[in-house]
Design an enzyme around this catalytic site. Sequence first.
Site, short mmCIF file in Angstrom:
data_model
loop_
_atom_site.label_atom_id
_atom_site.label_comp_id
_atom_site.label_asym_id
_atom_site.label_seq_id
_atom_site.Cartn_x
_atom_site.Cartn_y
_atom_site.Cartn_z
N GLU A 2 0.85 -1.19 0.00
CA GLU A 2 0.00 0.00 0.00
C GLU A 2 0.88 1.23 0.00
OE1 GLU A 2 -2.96 0.26 3.15
OE2 GLU A 2 -2.68 2.44 3.26
N GLU B 234 -2.10 11.47 3.53
CA GLU B 234 -3.06 11.29 4.60
C GLU B 234 -3.08 12.58 5.42
OE1 GLU B 234 -3.34 6.99 6.34
OE2 GLU B 234 -1.21 7.41 5.99
#
Length: 276
Positions: free
Chosen positions: A163, A168
């Site tokens: 991933e 974020e």
Amino acid sequence: MRIFTLILLLFVSFLTTNCGNSKSKSSTQFNNLIWSDEFNDDGPINSEKWFLQTQLPSGGDWYGGLVNHYTNRTENSYVKDGFLNIVAKKEIFNDQGEIKEYTSARLNSKFAFTYGRVEVRAKLPTGIGTWPAIWMLNKNIDEPGAYWQKQGFGTTYWPVCGEVDILEHWGKKQNHVQSAVHTASSAGDDVVNIGGQVVENVSNQFHIYSIEWSEEKMVFSVDDVVHYTYEPSVRDSETWPFTTDQYLLLNIAIESDVDPSFEESAMVVDYIRVYQ
């Protein structure tokens, strides 16, 4: 003497400009645009480019103890005036036998690629408990309900599949943006492949969030200012499962510590572009 002084001043200026900043500017080897969405057509998202992932994992909650449903409704994702809007809302919503108090959207791209540069120009939501992300997963991930799983590619469990979190942002850490790489050797709460920076006005101004992914490394930046480079000395299945196609995801998650007064906020995206 004046010539010597001028030369000295120019040299000092060069050092200050090129060595005085702790963060470096990104450079690129990828200039050929191979895929994009400019979000020029008002209405629902382009279903030829995007899939809205809604199926809950087994247990009835999204990973990380999230308290939201992802929906395929235009209330949670739509295009208007040249911008994609992913909207997190406070509302009672019953789906798949589970009642939750928040809704949002999770987009999977129907495009996947190996190596290149991704640029996303976006404004981020605000509010404690909001957790927007722009990221990538290997299309081989075994995740029921995901687009590529439905196409028959789901063979490998997370985090072995790999991933890549291009961006974020947590509302409880307003203006701190972060990038991370999850692998079998660095995942979840124990992730160590991580870096970030403070960027002013992420919820009020557009910024360009980027990754450069080559055979050797991944370089993460905001507005061309690099804040993290992942370049493992040993590249094997434990550290570098990044030799095959990844697809893009955009979402806003809602954490359990969400501010009770939160009502609604959006991630607004101007464009997404992939270069090779």
